[in-house]
Design a protein around this motif. Structure first.
Motif, PDB file in Angstrom:
ATOM      1  N   VAL A   1       0.760  -1.119  -0.093  1.00 30.45           N
ATOM      2  CA  VAL A   1      -0.066   0.079   0.080  1.00 30.45           C
ATOM      3  C   VAL A   1       1.034   1.169  -0.128  1.00 30.45           C
ATOM      4  N   ILE A   2       2.020   1.416   1.016  1.00 31.74           N
ATOM      5  CA  ILE A   2       2.978   2.446   0.848  1.00 31.74           C
ATOM      6  C   ILE A   2       3.595   2.562  -0.417  1.00 31.74           C
ATOM      7  N   ALA A   3       3.985   1.423  -1.082  1.00 32.43           N
ATOM      8  CA  ALA A   3       4.599   1.503  -2.590  1.00 32.43           C
ATOM      9  C   ALA A   3       3.665   2.134  -3.573  1.00 32.43           C
ATOM     10  N   LEU A   4       2.335   1.689  -3.462  1.00 32.75           N
ATOM     11  CA  LEU A   4       1.279   1.964  -4.461  1.00 32.75           C
ATOM     12  C   LEU A   4       1.028   3.603  -4.141  1.00 32.75           C
ATOM     13  N   LEU A   5       0.803   3.904  -2.899  1.00 30.07           N
ATOM     14  CA  LEU A   5       0.808   5.481  -2.572  1.00 30.07           C
ATOM     15  C   LEU A   5       1.952   6.555  -3.090  1.00 30.07           C
TER      16      LEU A   5
END
Length: 80
Positions: A35-39
């Motif tokens: 999720v952090i990478a996607l954001l």
């Protein structure tokens, strides 16, 4: 010359879980990282769009000024 002891050259293996033995906390940690990478990727795309849009606007204004015009910057006229 001193002899090397065998324990100095042991290769240590990581204690990784085998297939199917993944723990729940590992699953949650990987999901959080995804999720952090996607954001982060989404933020980079938005910043890139904003930068290219600003550069294009600047390029158009500079081209207009180079052509000799003096009303190149579009702005809202509050008197209308």
């Amino acid at each position: 010359m001193a002899q090397a002891r065998p324990e100095e050259f042991k290769l240590y293996r990581l204690n990784l879980p085998r297939r199917g033995e993944a723990q729940e906390s590992d699953f949650e940690r990987r999901n959080f990282a995804n999720v952090i990478a996607l954001l982060a990727i989404a933020a980079l795309v938005l910043i890139g769009y904003w930068v290219f849009h600003a550069l294009d606007h600047s390029r158009r204004a500079q081209r207009c000024l180079d052509s000799g015009r003096n009303n190149c910057v579009g702005f809202v006229n509050p008197t209308k």
